[in-house]
Design a protein around this motif. Structure first.
Motif, PDB file in Angstrom:
ATOM      1  N   GLN A 194       2.312  -4.444  -5.936  1.00 45.80           N
ATOM      2  CA  GLN A 194       2.088  -3.729  -7.192  1.00 45.80           C
ATOM      3  C   GLN A 194       2.308  -2.220  -7.074  1.00 45.80           C
ATOM      4  O   GLN A 194       2.550  -1.549  -8.062  1.00 45.80           O
ATOM      5  CB  GLN A 194       0.650  -3.969  -7.662  1.00 45.80           C
ATOM      6  N   HIS A 195       2.150  -1.715  -5.855  1.00 38.55           N
ATOM      7  CA  HIS A 195       2.169  -0.257  -5.687  1.00 38.55           C
ATOM      8  C   HIS A 195       2.923   0.112  -4.417  1.00 38.55           C
ATOM      9  O   HIS A 195       2.835  -0.588  -3.414  1.00 38.55           O
ATOM     10  CB  HIS A 195       0.726   0.252  -5.592  1.00 38.55           C
ATOM     11  N   ILE A 196       3.635   1.238  -4.480  1.00 36.64           N
ATOM     12  CA  ILE A 196       4.325   1.774  -3.298  1.00 36.64           C
ATOM     13  C   ILE A 196       3.831   3.191  -3.043  1.00 36.64           C
ATOM     14  O   ILE A 196       3.774   4.020  -3.970  1.00 36.64           O
ATOM     15  CB  ILE A 196       5.862   1.843  -3.545  1.00 36.64           C
ATOM     16  N   VAL A 197       3.470   3.459  -1.807  1.00 35.01           N
ATOM     17  CA  VAL A 197       3.206   4.852  -1.407  1.00 35.01           C
ATOM     18  C   VAL A 197       4.193   5.159  -0.297  1.00 35.01           C
ATOM     19  O   VAL A 197       4.426   4.344   0.592  1.00 35.01           O
ATOM     20  CB  VAL A 197       1.726   5.072  -0.996  1.00 35.01           C
ATOM     21  N   SER A 198       4.801   6.334  -0.378  1.00 41.19           N
ATOM     22  CA  SER A 198       5.932   6.593   0.500  1.00 41.19           C
ATOM     23  C   SER A 198       5.957   8.039   0.974  1.00 41.19           C
ATOM     24  O   SER A 198       5.462   8.945   0.302  1.00 41.19           O
ATOM     25  CB  SER A 198       7.214   6.285  -0.292  1.00 41.19           C
ATOM     26  N   SER A 199       6.556   8.227   2.133  1.00 40.58           N
ATOM     27  CA  SER A 199       6.764   9.586   2.611  1.00 40.58           C
ATOM     28  C   SER A 199       7.911   9.603   3.605  1.00 40.58           C
ATOM     29  O   SER A 199       8.292   8.563   4.144  1.00 40.58           O
ATOM     30  CB  SER A 199       5.489  10.140   3.270  1.00 40.58           C
ATOM     31  N   THR A 200       8.424  10.795   3.836  1.00 42.56           N
ATOM     32  CA  THR A 200       9.497  10.952   4.824  1.00 42.56           C
ATOM     33  C   THR A 200       8.872  11.215   6.193  1.00 42.56           C
ATOM     34  O   THR A 200       7.718  11.636   6.293  1.00 42.56           O
ATOM     35  CB  THR A 200      10.398  12.140   4.441  1.00 42.56           C
ATOM     36  N   PHE A 201       9.635  10.957   7.225  1.00 39.93           N
ATOM     37  CA  PHE A 201       9.166  11.211   8.591  1.00 39.93           C
ATOM     38  C   PHE A 201       8.878  12.702   8.771  1.00 39.93           C
ATOM     39  O   PHE A 201       9.649  13.550   8.347  1.00 39.93           O
ATOM     40  CB  PHE A 201      10.249  10.761   9.574  1.00 39.93           C
TER      41      PHE A 201
END
Ligand code: SF4
Length: 288
Positions: A194-201
């Protein structure tokens, strides 16, 4: 407080997490992810049990308000292979449930399946970390962690059991995994996420050295991006803001397309967020 702590990631200004507590049933983690940010803890890749962890959790629980959110785990994995034998995570969950707290599980460990019965009786949500679908890349990035397909199967099972699920598409590596964003979102949306949390290295001294050893062919280009064109925030080197924005906008658009909520993690880009929490805690429904 002893083993349950207020969540406070290095006093980072960019953290947008809601107020919550953090519990790591184990110290250290054997998944050995090359990008791991927790390796400031001595002998981090040699996981070990905490002495009398359940008794200590019980004592700490008396000191925090009923209904508080507890995140398991932020600097280790609660479902390490050793937990199959010791079941410390399960025993901690039982006492957390008895005290009426909410729980947010953060894991790559497929053994979370074992605890579905408890999670179903709590106000809970689970987030599973996935940063690549390619097994040969996973083997280099996260050598001892379960295969991505096993994690996708796990997500499907948990979702069918009614557990709210998010994915941590995290971290995204430029020139290595960024092209997988559409496929990961597509797969995630099909198994009930239902949900995505994301970040770059974010590169740090030791994680950067591990990356260079694992991906020598990419290291020159990334070294320029991180250390010449990028910026230093707290004790990490970030990609240039424009590059981070460009990558995370692609994730945001993909999430819109698939009807997923989206947030970034410690990127300073709240404008891209479409959910009430970044960490997925907004998925927790009041069951009790
Ligand atoms: S699973 Fe998390 S805590 Fe464990 S090694 Fe990987 S990044 Fe570090």
């Amino acid at each position: 407080m002893d083993v349950i702590r207020e969540f406070d990631p290095w006093d980072g200004e960019l953290c947008t997490c809601p107020q919550k507590y953090s519990l790591n049933p184990y110290t250290g983690c054997g998944h050995r992810c090359i990008y791991c940010y927790s390796t400031y803890i001595p002998n981090f890749f040699e996981p070990r049990r905490k002495k009398n962890v359940v008794e200590r959790v019980k004592r700490d629980l008396k000191k925090i308000p009923e209904g508080s959110l507890i995140s398991l785990s932020n600097s280790s994995d609660p479902y390490l292979p050793m937990d199959k034998r010791y079941e410390d995570t399960r025993r901690c969950l039982k006492v957390i449930k008895e005290e009426g707290m909410k729980v947010l599980i953060v894991t790559k460990g497929v053994n979370v399946k074992r605890d579905v019965d408890i999670l179903k009786e709590m106000n809970s949500a689970v987030t599973i970390s996935i940063c690549t679908l390619k097994n040969e890349i996973k083997e280099k990035l996260e050598p001892n962690s379960p295969r991505t397909q096993e994690r996708l199967d796990l997500i499907e099972t948990l979702s069918e059991e009614g557990i709210p699920i998010g994915v941590r598409l995290d971290p995204i590596f430029p020139n290595l995994t960024e092209d997988e964003i559409p496929r990961i979102l597509n797969k995630a949306s099909k198994v009930g996420v239902q949900h995505i949390v994301s970040s770059t290295f974010k590169a740090r001294g030791d994680s950067w050295n591990r990356f260079k050893r694992g991906f020598p062919d990419l290291s020159d280009d990334l070294e320029e991006l991180y250390f010449e064109k990028g910026e230093r925030i707290d004790n990490s080197y970030y990609l240039p803001e424009q590059k981070r924005k460009e990558i995370l906008e692609r994730v945001s658009k993909g999430c819109k397309k698939h009807g997923l909520t989206f947030a970034t993690c410690r990127e300073g880009l709240p404008v891209l967020t479409s959910s009430d929490s970044c960490d997925g805690s907004h998925l927790i429904r009041d069951r009790l």
